[in-house]
Every structure is written in structure tokens, then in C-alpha cells.
Write a protein that holds these residues in place. Structure first.
Motif, PDB file in Angstrom:
ATOM      1  N   ASP A   8       0.489  -1.104  -0.353  1.00 50.41           N
ATOM      2  CA  ASP A   8      -0.061  -0.182   0.617  1.00 50.41           C
ATOM      3  C   ASP A   8       0.898   1.485   0.029  1.00 50.41           C
ATOM      4  N   ALA A   9       1.702   1.102   0.950  1.00 50.37           N
ATOM      5  CA  ALA A   9       3.000   2.291   0.951  1.00 50.37           C
ATOM      6  C   ALA A   9       3.431   2.577  -0.120  1.00 50.37           C
ATOM      7  N   ALA A  10       4.335   1.670  -1.079  1.00 53.59           N
ATOM      8  CA  ALA A  10       4.829   1.938  -2.566  1.00 53.59           C
ATOM      9  C   ALA A  10       3.874   2.193  -3.498  1.00 53.59           C
ATOM     10  N   THR A  57       1.552   2.529  15.850  1.00 47.96           N
ATOM     11  CA  THR A  57       1.917   3.590  14.476  1.00 47.96           C
ATOM     12  C   THR A  57       2.661   4.466  14.953  1.00 47.96           C
ATOM     13  N   ARG A  58       3.253   5.285  14.579  1.00 54.60           N
ATOM     14  CA  ARG A  58       3.972   6.807  14.088  1.00 54.60           C
ATOM     15  C   ARG A  58       3.715   7.220  12.883  1.00 54.60           C
ATOM     16  N   GLU A  59       3.974   8.828  13.489  1.00 50.92           N
ATOM     17  CA  GLU A  59       3.545   9.101  11.817  1.00 50.92           C
ATOM     18  C   GLU A  59       5.091  10.321  12.053  1.00 50.92           C
ATOM     19  N   VAL A  69       4.122   9.816   5.930  1.00 50.51           N
ATOM     20  CA  VAL A  69       4.166   8.919   6.505  1.00 50.51           C
ATOM     21  C   VAL A  69       3.919   8.134   7.567  1.00 50.51           C
ATOM     22  N   VAL A  70       3.095   6.911   7.684  1.00 51.49           N
ATOM     23  CA  VAL A  70       2.748   6.543   8.394  1.00 51.49           C
ATOM     24  C   VAL A  70       3.568   4.631   8.701  1.00 51.49           C
ATOM     25  N   TYR A  71       3.856   4.584  10.153  1.00 52.19           N
ATOM     26  CA  TYR A  71       4.995   3.740  10.197  1.00 52.19           C
ATOM     27  C   TYR A  71       4.869   2.922  11.397  1.00 52.19           C
ATOM     28  N   ARG A  72       5.810   1.592  11.441  1.00 54.37           N
ATOM     29  CA  ARG A  72       5.279   0.940  12.575  1.00 54.37           C
ATOM     30  C   ARG A  72       6.632  -0.121  12.708  1.00 54.37           C
ATOM     31  N   VAL A  73       7.639   0.409  14.081  1.00 54.66           N
ATOM     32  CA  VAL A  73       8.057   0.151  14.868  1.00 54.66           C
ATOM     33  C   VAL A  73       8.193  -1.438  15.005  1.00 54.66           C
ATOM     34  N   LYS A  74       8.901  -2.477  14.795  1.00 49.86           N
ATOM     35  CA  LYS A  74       9.136  -3.823  14.762  1.00 49.86           C
ATOM     36  C   LYS A  74      10.702  -4.127  15.430  1.00 49.86           C
ATOM     37  N   GLU A  79       8.086  -0.884   9.382  1.00 49.14           N
ATOM     38  CA  GLU A  79       7.800  -0.870   8.400  1.00 49.14           C
ATOM     39  C   GLU A  79       6.526  -0.375   7.748  1.00 49.14           C
ATOM     40  N   ILE A  80       7.321   0.537   6.489  1.00 44.08           N
ATOM     41  CA  ILE A  80       6.215   1.764   6.334  1.00 44.08           C
ATOM     42  C   ILE A  80       4.951   1.260   5.798  1.00 44.08           C
TER      43      ILE A  80
END
Length: 91
Positions: A8-10, A57-59, A69-74, A79-80
Motif C-alpha cells: 500500500d505504501a509503495a 503506529t508512528r507518523e 508517512v505512517v509506519y510501525r517500529v518492530k 514497516e512503512i
């Protein structure tokens, strides 16, 4: 830490570039490069963005560009998830 893009981000990045390219091809390239670089920076600074509107999520606000940009830190990956225009009504 590795940075991975969700499909989805791509797709979001591709849509942004296509839209801007219609009006200003050189600007489309600069915007794509800026978004990609800022996302790549999350490899070194994964908690740079603010806490996200969606739990887990983080932004990352891409000022002066109007994108978020919405992303997750694992554990070992960033992950974008999506790229939104700041004027969009989401989530």
C-alpha cells in the motif's frame, strides 16, 4: 534496522509521483527522492516520528512537503505502512 515498504505504501508513493509528474516532472523526481530518503532515515532513527493516530503506529511529517508517512517500529524492522497527504481525512 531494516526499512520495508508495504504494498500500500509503495502504491501511495507511485500515485504521488504520477500525480505530480503530470504538472511538473522534475518536481515529481525531487518529491520521490525526498520521501524515500526521509523513510530511509528511519533505519537510524526509528522513533523520530510522533505517536500515530492508529495504535501501534508512528507518523513522520515530511514538512515542507504536505505528506505524512505512517509506519510501525518492530523488533528489527521499520514497516512503512502508508503515505497520506496531510489534507486527507484519515484513518
Amino acid at each position: 534496522m531494516e526499512v520495508r515498504w508495504s504494498p500500500d505504501a509503495a502504491d501511495d508513493l507511485e500515485r504521488i509521483v504520477i500525480r505530480v509528474r503530470q504538472e511538473n516532472p522534475p518536481a515529481a523526481r525531487r518529491i520521490a527522492d525526498a520521501i524515500y530518503r526521509r523513510c530511509a532515515d528511519l533505519q537510524q532513527f526509528p522513533n523520530r516520528g510522533r505517536h500515530g493516530r492508529v495504535a501501534g503506529t508512528r507518523e513522520l511529517v515530511l514538512a515542507p512537503l504536505p505528506f505524512i508517512v505512517v509506519y510501525r517500529v518492530k523488533v528489527d524492522t521499520v514497516e512503512i505502512v502508508r503515505i497520506y497527504h496531510g489534507a486527507q481525512n484519515w484513518p
